[in-house]
Design a protein around this motif. Structure first.
Motif, PDB file in Angstrom:
ATOM      1  N   TYR A   1       3.082  11.942  -7.190  1.00 13.06           N
ATOM      2  CA  TYR A   1       2.255  11.632  -6.033  1.00 13.06           C
ATOM      3  C   TYR A   1       0.981  10.894  -6.475  1.00 13.06           C
ATOM      4  CZ  TYR A   1      -0.878  12.332  -2.079  1.00 13.06           C
ATOM      5  OH  TYR A   1      -1.773  12.144  -1.068  1.00 13.06           O
ATOM      6  N   ALA A   2       0.304  11.412  -7.484  1.00 15.16           N
ATOM      7  CA  ALA A   2      -0.928  10.800  -7.978  1.00 15.16           C
ATOM      8  C   ALA A   2      -0.664   9.394  -8.509  1.00 15.16           C
ATOM      9  CB  ALA A   2      -1.551  11.679  -9.060  1.00 15.16           C
ATOM     10  N   PHE A   3       0.445   9.217  -9.229  1.00 14.49           N
ATOM     11  CA  PHE A   3       0.791   7.902  -9.764  1.00 14.49           C
ATOM     12  C   PHE A   3       1.065   6.917  -8.622  1.00 14.49           C
ATOM     13  CE2 PHE A   3       3.911   4.800 -11.381  1.00 14.49           C
ATOM     14  CZ  PHE A   3       3.118   4.198 -12.350  1.00 14.49           C
ATOM     15  N   ALA A   4       1.816   7.334  -7.618  1.00  8.68           N
ATOM     16  CA  ALA A   4       2.131   6.470  -6.479  1.00  8.68           C
ATOM     17  C   ALA A   4       0.857   6.083  -5.733  1.00  8.68           C
ATOM     18  CB  ALA A   4       3.115   7.159  -5.551  1.00  8.68           C
ATOM     19  N   MET A   5      -0.051   7.021  -5.556  1.00  7.46           N
ATOM     20  CA  MET A   5      -1.321   6.717  -4.879  1.00  7.46           C
ATOM     21  C   MET A   5      -2.147   5.731  -5.688  1.00  7.46           C
ATOM     22  SD  MET A   5      -1.583   8.028  -1.950  1.00  7.46           S
ATOM     23  CE  MET A   5      -3.321   7.980  -1.602  1.00  7.46           C
ATOM     24  N   ALA A   6      -2.185   5.890  -7.003  1.00 11.93           N
ATOM     25  CA  ALA A   6      -2.939   4.977  -7.854  1.00 11.93           C
ATOM     26  C   ALA A   6      -2.377   3.565  -7.765  1.00 11.93           C
ATOM     27  CB  ALA A   6      -2.931   5.479  -9.296  1.00 11.93           C
ATOM     28  N   VAL A   7      -1.047   3.438  -7.764  1.00 16.53           N
ATOM     29  CA  VAL A   7      -0.419   2.119  -7.654  1.00 16.53           C
ATOM     30  C   VAL A   7      -0.765   1.488  -6.303  1.00 16.53           C
ATOM     31  CG1 VAL A   7       1.800   0.926  -7.468  1.00 16.53           C
ATOM     32  CG2 VAL A   7       1.432   2.596  -9.288  1.00 16.53           C
ATOM     33  N   CYS A   8      -0.690   2.261  -5.220  1.00 11.99           N
ATOM     34  CA  CYS A   8      -1.016   1.746  -3.881  1.00 11.99           C
ATOM     35  C   CYS A   8      -2.478   1.309  -3.807  1.00 11.99           C
ATOM     36  CB  CYS A   8      -0.728   2.801  -2.814  1.00 11.99           C
ATOM     37  SG  CYS A   8       1.027   3.049  -2.517  1.00 11.99           S
ATOM     38  N   LEU A   9      -3.397   2.130  -4.314  1.00 12.98           N
ATOM     39  CA  LEU A   9      -4.810   1.783  -4.279  1.00 12.98           C
ATOM     40  C   LEU A   9      -5.110   0.554  -5.120  1.00 12.98           C
ATOM     41  CD1 LEU A   9      -6.473   5.314  -4.338  1.00 12.98           C
ATOM     42  CD2 LEU A   9      -6.341   3.705  -2.423  1.00 12.98           C
ATOM     43  N   ALA A  10      -4.436   0.417  -6.252  1.00 14.29           N
ATOM     44  CA  ALA A  10      -4.616  -0.771  -7.085  1.00 14.29           C
ATOM     45  C   ALA A  10      -4.145  -2.006  -6.321  1.00 14.29           C
ATOM     46  CB  ALA A  10      -3.857  -0.619  -8.396  1.00 14.29           C
ATOM     47  N   GLY A  11      -3.023  -1.894  -5.613  1.00 13.83           N
ATOM     48  CA  GLY A  11      -2.518  -3.020  -4.812  1.00 13.83           C
ATOM     49  C   GLY A  11      -3.490  -3.418  -3.712  1.00 13.83           C
ATOM     50  N   VAL A  12      -4.056  -2.435  -3.034  1.00 13.11           N
ATOM     51  CA  VAL A  12      -5.040  -2.716  -1.989  1.00 13.11           C
ATOM     52  C   VAL A  12      -6.279  -3.367  -2.599  1.00 13.11           C
ATOM     53  CG1 VAL A  12      -6.625  -1.630  -0.342  1.00 13.11           C
ATOM     54  CG2 VAL A  12      -4.231  -0.940  -0.409  1.00 13.11           C
ATOM     55  N   GLY A  13      -6.719  -2.876  -3.728  1.00 11.51           N
ATOM     56  CA  GLY A  13      -7.879  -3.451  -4.404  1.00 11.51           C
ATOM     57  C   GLY A  13      -7.657  -4.905  -4.777  1.00 11.51           C
ATOM     58  N   VAL A  14      -6.490  -5.230  -5.337  1.00 10.96           N
ATOM     59  CA  VAL A  14      -6.171  -6.618  -5.685  1.00 10.96           C
ATOM     60  C   VAL A  14      -6.151  -7.478  -4.422  1.00 10.96           C
ATOM     61  CG1 VAL A  14      -4.337  -8.123  -6.559  1.00 10.96           C
ATOM     62  CG2 VAL A  14      -4.958  -6.062  -7.815  1.00 10.96           C
ATOM     63  N   PHE A  15      -5.550  -6.970  -3.352  1.00  9.45           N
ATOM     64  CA  PHE A  15      -5.498  -7.708  -2.087  1.00  9.45           C
ATOM     65  C   PHE A  15      -6.898  -8.017  -1.577  1.00  9.45           C
ATOM     66  CE2 PHE A  15      -5.470  -7.672   2.561  1.00  9.45           C
ATOM     67  CZ  PHE A  15      -4.628  -8.746   2.806  1.00  9.45           C
ATOM     68  N   LEU A  16      -7.796  -7.025  -1.607  1.00 10.54           N
ATOM     69  CA  LEU A  16      -9.163  -7.238  -1.131  1.00 10.54           C
ATOM     70  C   LEU A  16      -9.919  -8.234  -1.998  1.00 10.54           C
ATOM     71  CD1 LEU A  16     -10.199  -3.619  -0.093  1.00 10.54           C
ATOM     72  CD2 LEU A  16      -9.688  -5.552   1.409  1.00 10.54           C
ATOM     73  N   LEU A  17      -9.638  -8.256  -3.290  1.00 10.19           N
ATOM     74  CA  LEU A  17     -10.315  -9.192  -4.184  1.00 10.19           C
ATOM     75  C   LEU A  17      -9.886 -10.634  -3.957  1.00 10.19           C
ATOM     76  CD1 LEU A  17     -10.413  -7.234  -7.555  1.00 10.19           C
ATOM     77  CD2 LEU A  17     -12.334  -7.875  -6.113  1.00 10.19           C
ATOM     78  N   ILE A  18      -8.611 -10.859  -3.639  1.00  9.30           N
ATOM     79  CA  ILE A  18      -8.138 -12.242  -3.523  1.00  9.30           C
ATOM     80  C   ILE A  18      -8.185 -12.777  -2.090  1.00  9.30           C
ATOM     81  CG2 ILE A  18      -6.644 -12.080  -5.550  1.00  9.30           C
ATOM     82  CD1 ILE A  18      -4.266 -11.790  -3.655  1.00  9.30           C
ATOM     83  N   THR A  19      -8.419 -11.917  -1.100  1.00  9.81           N
ATOM     84  CA  THR A  19      -8.492 -12.374   0.288  1.00  9.81           C
ATOM     85  C   THR A  19      -9.886 -12.901   0.578  1.00  9.81           C
ATOM     86  OG1 THR A  19      -6.914 -10.673   0.932  1.00  9.81           O
ATOM     87  CG2 THR A  19      -8.192 -11.676   2.693  1.00  9.81           C
TER      88      THR A  19
END
Length: 182
Positions: A11-29
């Motif tokens: 669960y923790a690993f899946a959440m970290a991957v999702c949050l990293a994806g959101v962070g990358v999205f916010l940085l490039i948008t």
């Protein structure tokens, strides 16, 4: 290996991957930090009312720099013509924009129209704006201030979250418009 794919660690690993994806999205948008308030052109509604309203319409001659007209709605029902014109006031250094609205109608009874738009029937005072007396009304729980002027053929309400000074400026800018006969 099994501990990492089941239970809390998974669960923790899946959440970290999702949050990293959101962070990358916010940085490039690309993001705009500028305020965009869509302005409306109220000249058509004003011209129509000048032609069809059973009273002489009042309209702002000139609004202060930075004010944006955000809404305009004219309605005509059973001999009653009503116009509501909304503004976002100028951005102030110490506060956000406020809202001010001009509303006018020949609705009867005039007191009912004024009370409905001001959200109160309680007159708290009067103020002179451009040599003309306006009723002041306040609805504290809605942070709403209103100026009301009842004329023989039309009731005018200037209301909103804007300051008394801003509402008085809008009220002072109102000029009676000539009727369009053609």
């Amino acid at each position: 290996m099994r501990k990492f794919t089941e239970g809390f660690y998974a669960y923790a690993f899946a959440m970290a991957v999702c949050l990293a994806g959101v962070g990358v999205f916010l940085l490039i948008t690309p993001q705009s930090r500028t305020e965009r308030i869509p302005a409306v052109d109220y000249s058509f509604a004003l011209a129509d009312l000048r032609r069809t309203a059973p009273y002489q319409v009042w309209a702002p001659e000139r609004v202060p720099e930075g004010w944006v007209p955000t809404s305009s709605k004219a309605t005509k029902e059973k001999g009653t013509a009503t116009w509501r014109l909304g503004f976002a006031t100028a951005k102030r250094p110490d506060a956000d924009r406020s809202h001010a609205m001009l509303a006018q109608s020949n609705e009867q009874p005039a007191a009912g129209f004024a009370s409905r738009l001001a959200n109160t029937s309680q007159v708290t005072g009067t103020v002179q704006v451009g040599g003309v007396s306006w009723e002041q009304r306040v609805r504290e729980d809605k942070d709403q201030r209103s100026l009301v002027r009842v004329l023989p053929d039309v009731t005018i309400v200037v209301t909103g979250t804007a300051s008394w000074e801003e509402l008085s400026t809008l009220a002072g800018s109102l000029k009676q418009q000539e009727k369009i006969t053609s």
